[in-house]
Write a protein that holds these residues in place. Sequence first.
Motif, short mmCIF file in Angstrom:
data_model
loop_
_atom_site.label_atom_id
_atom_site.label_comp_id
_atom_site.label_asym_id
_atom_site.label_seq_id
_atom_site.Cartn_x
_atom_site.Cartn_y
_atom_site.Cartn_z
N PRO A 111 6.90 -1.14 18.37
CA PRO A 111 5.90 -2.14 18.80
C PRO A 111 5.12 -2.73 17.62
O PRO A 111 4.82 -3.93 17.62
N LEU A 112 4.86 -1.90 16.59
CA LEU A 112 4.16 -2.42 15.40
C LEU A 112 5.04 -3.41 14.66
O LEU A 112 4.59 -4.48 14.24
N LEU A 113 6.33 -3.04 14.51
CA LEU A 113 7.26 -3.92 13.79
C LEU A 113 7.44 -5.23 14.55
O LEU A 113 7.44 -6.31 13.95
N ALA A 114 7.57 -5.14 15.88
CA ALA A 114 7.78 -6.34 16.68
C ALA A 114 6.57 -7.27 16.56
O ALA A 114 6.71 -8.48 16.46
N GLU A 115 5.40 -6.66 16.53
CA GLU A 115 4.19 -7.47 16.42
C GLU A 115 4.13 -8.13 15.05
O GLU A 115 3.79 -9.32 14.92
N ALA A 116 4.50 -7.39 14.02
CA ALA A 116 4.47 -7.95 12.68
C ALA A 116 5.54 -9.03 12.52
O ALA A 116 5.37 -10.01 11.82
N TRP A 117 6.68 -8.85 13.21
CA TRP A 117 7.83 -9.74 13.07
C TRP A 117 7.52 -11.11 13.67
O TRP A 117 7.52 -12.12 12.98
N ASN A 118 7.26 -11.17 14.99
CA ASN A 118 6.94 -12.49 15.54
C ASN A 118 5.87 -12.42 16.62
O ASN A 118 5.92 -13.13 17.61
N ASP A 119 4.93 -11.49 16.41
CA ASP A 119 3.76 -11.41 17.28
C ASP A 119 4.12 -11.09 18.73
O ASP A 119 3.36 -11.40 19.63
N THR A 120 5.29 -10.46 18.94
CA THR A 120 5.63 -10.03 20.28
C THR A 120 4.78 -8.81 20.61
O THR A 120 4.71 -7.87 19.81
N ARG A 121 4.14 -8.83 21.76
CA ARG A 121 3.38 -7.65 22.18
C ARG A 121 4.23 -6.91 23.20
O ARG A 121 4.56 -7.46 24.25
N LEU A 122 4.62 -5.72 22.88
CA LEU A 122 5.34 -4.96 23.89
C LEU A 122 4.89 -3.51 23.86
O LEU A 122 4.32 -3.04 22.89
#
Lengths: 650, 163
Positions: free
Chosen positions: A375-386
């Motif tokens: 979830p941290l990587l996804a948020e850093a990658w393209n601001d996806t919140r999951l």
Amino acid sequence: MNSTLGYGFAVLGLSASILGALGGTYALATKRLHLLRPVRQWAWLVLVAGIGAFVVMEVALFQRDYTVDYVQRVGSSATPPLYNFAALWSALEGSIILWVLLLAGYISAMLIKFRDRSDDPLFGWALVVMLAISAFFFGLMTGPANPFVPALVPVGFEGPGPNPLLQNHILVAFHPPMLYMGYVGFSVPFSFATAALITGRVGEGWLIETRRWTVAAWGFLTIGIVLGAWWSYEVLGWGGYWAWDPVENASLLPWLTGTAYLHSVMVQERRGMLRVWNLSLLCATFSLTILGTFLTRSGVIDSVHAFADGAVGPWLLVFFGVVAGGSIGLIAWRGDELRSPGAIDSPLSREASFLANNLIFGALAFVILLGTVFPLLAEAWNDTRLTIGRPYFDSLGRPIAFVMLFLMASAPVLPWRKASTELLSQRLYWPAVAAVMAMFVAVMLGARGFYPVLTFGLGGFAAGAALRQVILASRRQGWRGLVGRTNGGMIVHIGVVLIAVGVASSEAYKTDRSATLLPGQSVTVENHEFTYLELRADQNDRRQRIYAEILIDGEDVYTPAQTRYLQSGMVVPTPSVRPGFTEDLFLVLDTTPENPEGPIRLRIIVRPMISWLWTGGALMGIGSILAIFPGKRRRGTEAVSAVLVGAASG
Amino acid sequence: MSTKKPFEQRTLSWVILGVFALSLLAVASFSSSGPLEGDDRIQYLSTIYACPQCQGQSVAESNAAVSATIREFISVKVNAGASDEEIRDELIRSYGSKVLLTPPAEGISLVVWILPVIVAVGGAAMVVSILRRRDEGLRPATEADAELVSQALEQVPASKEQP
């Protein structure tokens, strides 16, 4: 006064660690081994600094010395002594004091244990690595996470005390120190592994030297995790013990790699194989303890445990990078010498099953790391919140747990090198009978569902294999059949089985109901009658408590409460639990009415066999202690350990 | 335990054990109740949605106010006869896809489903290759090996002198 003194100890610790590490490196690099002696003096000074910093902070907390900033944040004159003592580790800066105290303790224990070996380069390098780690943590104390920052005291200032969740259960005094004993304890085998790589004495010597240290650290970590689960069950008020919270996951990761190491190390001791793999597991374990501290303490993940945030995040991440990168570099550098001489003869052998064990533990650690960090990587990658939560970890963890239980049944009966199916069918027969009996009894008692019943069966299988080993060993050797690595390990296995059975039944057969009740009304859940008698309140100078008196089955009164902590104004629910061997009744007061005659909302959770978890955890701790005691091959390995080789060549 | 039964007899008892175990598992799996209803369904649904304000806790686990709201919403919807999909869509509309505790197998979160499989397969392949190594058979001893042996032999008397 306390600020200055405490900071003085931090600076002393930092200087002694740096001087010791540099002096040791110089002595070892130039082969002037007599210069290693002063390193021991520096190391003892580190202990003085660690104890000094700890004592000063405790004194400041007990004096309510608000001129120390940390005491302003976590101290309060209303906090009872036990929680005031534990307030030291209730936030980031104080936890680092506990960390350096334990690290200094381990360093001193090393100095005592290896006092005859002060000229040995292997021990010398291990000490240097320990001092370098200690320099890092004392460095945090003097800089980005200084607990001794002085502060101005406003007139009439009264501190807030620790987070309310950290001052309403006695386990707060035990869970963090135990966990840290485990975390920090892994730095000992890690330092020896690094020393083995640096000196090139990559044989089995260092493994055997640190075997008990590793088992001890692992035992502490196990107990720490189980106590954490227990604390969460008793305090957080949702009726569970494990939320797959990032911080819980962070503590489980080094446990998984550490467990894998404890198993695969036996292959190396016995067969000289898997050297690179074992070193990697150990380095991964230590790196993961640092990563865990980073996740917990940097505020990078907001979770129920991340009570702290601050400027140490980048430092911990850099340190993690140095440890991980350095280990990989060293292993690559010694790659040639690490090539293992042997090969595995048969997939039906002890060593092959340890390989399977490592695959399983590695896979589980990977899944948990991925689920925690993604979830941290996804948020850093393209601001996806999951969100990645329980269903994900459950669905991937469950099949892995089944394979684990199966291996726990089959591996202990397998001989080294090669087994015949004939032998297996003979040795596995009684464990298999135990498996079928466990399933039969469970189904007769009304257990339904594929997964739980399969767990009971595999649990019986694994417990049967463990008991077989212990019984056979005790017949041959009397009480000695209970001690030593193999037998102690089997006791640990039985503890794991109890936990598996407890998890399976408490998850599968849980009942969770909410009821709105007026005084005098009753509700029946799972054949238990809960009667709401009345709403009451009490207060002391620390907290205000509103509690409902609930009569269970017309016998005992339990009092779930809502507690308001006066200094912080926070309201936390305080559950009330009726524990039992077969089931726990867990009561939470969800909402209270304005008017005492009004309705309350009560949550009633019935969970079978929760107590098996705590029993299993205790058994794992006892098993670890038994495993540390010398077994039948007492000191037999010393004569051929790598010490002589090193002494001869160095 | 040391009494050795003839092989055939033991094979027979293994077969009996196996059949018994499978039938117990079958009884356990098929006699469990059908689709969840009422309170059980509400309970199940509240374990698969995340509390939007907490990290990774389900609304069943969390004590936050928003979780109580979502639990109440699920309970009202279930009692009104809404399907699981309707509840799911409505929750995503209100709180975003972060309300799902299980990452969907699409877009970027596909990674968390595929990567473990790749790693597991890769790891298994590695283990198999280690196990296969024996197939190469024993290689003839090299000079380096001979040197190792002589070195080791030299150390044997030395280690005996050690007290």
